[in-house]
Enzyme design. Structure first.
Site, PDB file in Angstrom:
ATOM      1  N   TYR A  41     -15.449 -21.008 -24.890  1.00 51.21           N
ATOM      2  CA  TYR A  41     -15.384 -22.465 -24.866  1.00 51.21           C
ATOM      3  C   TYR A  41     -14.526 -22.989 -26.009  1.00 51.21           C
ATOM      4  O   TYR A  41     -14.686 -22.590 -27.157  1.00 51.21           O
ATOM      5  CB  TYR A  41     -16.779 -23.084 -24.980  1.00 51.21           C
ATOM      6  N   GLU A  86      10.083   2.419   6.916  1.00 47.10           N
ATOM      7  CA  GLU A  86       9.672   1.012   7.033  1.00 47.10           C
ATOM      8  C   GLU A  86      10.491   0.373   8.147  1.00 47.10           C
ATOM      9  O   GLU A  86      11.714   0.440   8.129  1.00 47.10           O
ATOM     10  CB  GLU A  86       9.910   0.308   5.687  1.00 47.10           C
ATOM     11  N   CYS A 144       2.638 -12.658   0.054  1.00 44.46           N
ATOM     12  CA  CYS A 144       1.875 -13.833  -0.382  1.00 44.46           C
ATOM     13  C   CYS A 144       2.777 -14.906  -0.966  1.00 44.46           C
ATOM     14  O   CYS A 144       2.372 -16.053  -1.116  1.00 44.46           O
ATOM     15  CB  CYS A 144       0.847 -13.445  -1.436  1.00 44.46           C
ATOM     16  N   SER A 181       8.460  -3.246  -0.290  1.00 42.75           N
ATOM     17  CA  SER A 181       7.764  -3.734  -1.474  1.00 42.75           C
ATOM     18  C   SER A 181       8.083  -5.190  -1.850  1.00 42.75           C
ATOM     19  O   SER A 181       8.695  -5.470  -2.859  1.00 42.75           O
ATOM     20  CB  SER A 181       8.167  -2.826  -2.651  1.00 42.75           C
ATOM     21  N   TRP A 185     -20.762 -25.559 -21.735  1.00 38.24           N
ATOM     22  CA  TRP A 185     -21.234 -24.630 -20.693  1.00 38.24           C
ATOM     23  C   TRP A 185     -20.111 -24.592 -19.668  1.00 38.24           C
ATOM     24  O   TRP A 185     -19.756 -25.620 -19.105  1.00 38.24           O
ATOM     25  CB  TRP A 185     -22.510 -25.141 -20.006  1.00 38.24           C
ATOM     26  N   ARG A 213     -27.214 -22.563 -14.083  1.00 35.70           N
ATOM     27  CA  ARG A 213     -28.402 -23.229 -14.640  1.00 35.70           C
ATOM     28  C   ARG A 213     -29.122 -24.010 -13.553  1.00 35.70           C
ATOM     29  O   ARG A 213     -30.352 -23.992 -13.464  1.00 35.70           O
ATOM     30  CB  ARG A 213     -28.009 -24.191 -15.762  1.00 35.70           C
ATOM     31  N   ALA A 220       0.826  -1.208   0.000  1.00 28.08           N
ATOM     32  CA  ALA A 220       0.000   0.000   0.000  1.00 28.08           C
ATOM     33  C   ALA A 220       0.860   1.258   0.000  1.00 28.08           C
ATOM     34  O   ALA A 220       0.660   2.174  -0.805  1.00 28.08           O
ATOM     35  CB  ALA A 220      -0.931  -0.006   1.205  1.00 28.08           C
TER      36      ALA A 220
END
Lengths: 448, 448
Positions: free
Chosen positions: B429, B34, B44, B40, B437, B445, B13
């Site tokens: 597809y 910092e 993750c 930076s 689908w 569906r 951020a």
């Protein structure tokens, strides 16, 4: 009240509609006539059957006539061709292609799902042995048998669209020397030229020879009638096999003869419920037109996804429910070897043709976090309206994991998002899947 | 007019905001403090560094302080901790953690991007050697060094959230016997229980022992102060390593002491432009709250995606442009070995808690055409409003290619699509990518 539905054409659209009607109307008679030997197969899988990734043509068949009888109580007749629609007597004239017998079949509702047929140009030698195009599963099996029997060393593909690119891969997988010829100055006409060039370069790297801006004028056969040479307006090549992938035309002869309206695209005109201009007659799949949500006009699309959706909507409406097919965005995806290719919405060429003022941005990024093993290149091109920032379209070319990201854009187009909306959409991120800003968002940031 | 921006916190951020301000305001002074040794970096990515997929911690660093100086003329000081915000004199008190010197730094604008810290429970032995939690890159490097030096044979992970699942994989990759303990009766609390069970089963198959509904009460160390046993309310286990993955808390002490308002989540309250309750003070990233677009309330999220977006918006606004952070959907994605896991929007549990009347459907399908090589299982769960059919959320568990489909739903939620809209969305597809689908449409569906 017990009614009778007759369906002409037993592939995606026809069989989806038939099955949908059955789920709603248990006691109706449902009869399907299909002129080829197969119902409900994956035409899109044929290139991978030729290429050898799919072992048997049987794998491509979703449901046989026997299965339809057993599971849905639908009577599907293969090798039966409807040769005429008689609107006044609400009946179709059917020819049993095996016995050659002809008979009338009456209907309360009729669904035309006759599909499309590949275009073959009217040039000398086009009927030679070894000249193919892709349509039915049967046509795929014919090609497969030819390859088994003749062991062709070289193949020429005419047309660099989806079928052309997929078949070029298939022939390469079969060990052939492959040449691809396109009339236009780029392959993949649904991509903008610089994106298509990424694909051409990759195809060339993998050994496909491409010839652009060149048109086939002649096919020369040997004495046995088998292709030996293809002649273009610029040169000639020896070849053992030729495949046309220059597009398809909707099969509308039956409908035309019955006085059913077509639209400018040549496909059968339908309303949003897939009803034709004739009472009680519906059309679905490749033979019917589709509304393009961004072009705001009817277009002709030949895709399994659209055929399935058409079938679902037509089936619902025939059976008495209310369903609407909203339209298409022109989404398409394919692959050449390890390279993935996808597009949706408008290309730059299409936006220009429509006179839309647009902005565009292209970025190259990585399919996963750049430091993560297996992270590979992805190029994303986005278009948005210049005034409002509303997204107009996207094109993606990249390696594993690249192309399915087109669905994010397809959903964004459906939801009428702007480029800014896309930048701030809460898309997923973890290093094995993406960079922290997904590549589609990096493109959207650049666009803003 | 030349201004001075001070940023507290040099990760996603803070640095995104600093870089954004620089792009707009070429001559401003931009100073970042910092407290850890790195700017930076990809937090993750730490589990994959521990697991060995990422070779070096250096790969996780996006940009060093030197790079920020060189490319952006941003002065980023690492190992510098801001210990006080003095609003009246518009200055922060900074401690150089190396020299222990303390000094004042004045600002015109201040951005608080202090991140979050992992929760460690107040139980005996929690400070033992071999007890870890994941926060900074430094903490990841400490864990890595411990593994190199001590060669632990067994690891215990407390908490089955994203970090817990990812670290369980990492320890398994390092050849350890791995145990995962969760207080709740399921892992992955952001998934509904039956979806979480798919993950638990797969983890068990791969050799992770899971213990649910069990809480850690005690950590027993040997004479050298190194962990040897973990005690729960039900039993005790010998272990060479313990990792807490039981969540994080926003680092808000500085803000609190300066009288800046927080919201009920504990995070710093901001408006849509990321401005705090104090003039000229902004907050971004894990320490700041985010608006949840479906819950319609502020929530606490600790994710790199959100931190980057916060940084971009805060930076734009500080630099004088107008930008708005619309909010989050609770999208998250992770992986355990080959199994991919993703979610967005509301889970069933969340919809119930909000008193929303919903419908839900789950389906199992295949990641590619079922006949295509490498096609694997995918399970999709969808939720929609009972009245309007508006989509509320999705959860996906499956193998390669499954999880990134969550972005289609995230875009659909952003565009306020209904389940019917999703069924008829023009998604892509081709057999190597999907069934005709897409699985998310099959689920939609079923929902209808």
């Amino acid at each position: 009240m017990k009614r009778k539905l007759v369906v002409i054409g037993g592939d995606a659209a026809g069989m989806t509609a038939a099955a949908k009607v059955r789920r709603i109307q248990e006691d109706w008679d449902i009869i399907v006539f299909e002129r080829s030997p197969h119902t409900s197969y994956s035409a899109c899988g044929i290139p991978y059957f030729i290429g050898g990734q799919v072992e048997s043509e049987v794998d491509l068949i979703v449901r046989s006539p026997e299965k339809f009888k057993e599971e849905y109580n639908i009577q599907a007749y293969v090798k039966h061709e409807v040769v005429r629609i008689h609107r006044d007597k609400s009946a179709v004239l059917v020819k049993d292609l095996t016995s050659e017998k002809i008979f009338w079949e009456s209907y309360d509702y009729l669904l035309i799902a006759t599909g499309a047929s590949p275009i073959k140009p009217a040039i000398p030698g086009v009927a030679s042995k070894g000249v193919f195009s892709m349509s039915t599963l049967q046509s795929g099996m014919d090609l497969w048998r030819y390859i088994q029997k003749e062991s062709p060393k070289s193949a020429t593909v005419i047309g660099g669209g989806y079928i052309g690119v997929e078949m070029a891969e298939a022939f390469l997988e079969r060990g052939m020397e492959v040449r691809l010829i396109d009339l236009a100055d780029q392959i993949m006409a649904t991509l903008d030229k610089e994106m298509a060039m990424l694909v051409t370069d990759y195809m060339n790297d993998k050994g496909i020879k491409t010839y652009l801006g060149e048109s086939v004028t002649d096919i020369v056969a040997d004495k046995a009638g088998k292709i030996k040479e293809v002649v273009t307006d610029k040169q000639s090549f020896e070849t053992d096999l030729l495949l046309f992938g220059i597009g398809v035309r909707p099969n509308t002869q039956l409908a035309e003869e019955a006085g059913i309206k077509r639209c400018d695209t040549g496909a059968i005109l339908t309303d949003v419920r897939l009803q034709t201009s004739a009472p009680d007659i519906w059309a679905a799949g490749d033979c019917a037109s589709s509304y393009h949500l961004l072009k705001e006009t009817e277009i002709f699309v030949s895709l399994g996804t659209v055929a399935n959706k058409h079938g679902l909507v037509a089936g619902s409406n025939i059976a008495g429910e209310k369903a609407v097919f909203p339209g298409v965005l022109g989404t398409a995806i394919t692959r050449f070897m390890d390279m993935e290719i996808a597009r949706t919405g408008l290309s730059e060429a299409e936006a220009i043709a429509m006179g839309i003022e647009y902005v565009t941005a292209s970025i190259s990024s990585s399919t996963k976090a750049s430091y993560y093993p297996g992270s590979e290149k992805i190029t994303v091109k986005l278009l948005a309206r210049k005034d409002s920032g509303l997204l107009l379209g996207a094109q993606i070319v990249g390696m594993a994991g690249a192309a399915k990201r087109i669905d994010t854009i397809a959903a964004a187009l459906t939801g009428k998002l702007t480029a800014t909306d896309l930048v701030f959409s809460d898309l997923s991120y973890a290093p094995p899947f993406s960079s922290v800003w997904d590549p589609v968002q990096i493109a959207a940031r650049k666009l803003i």
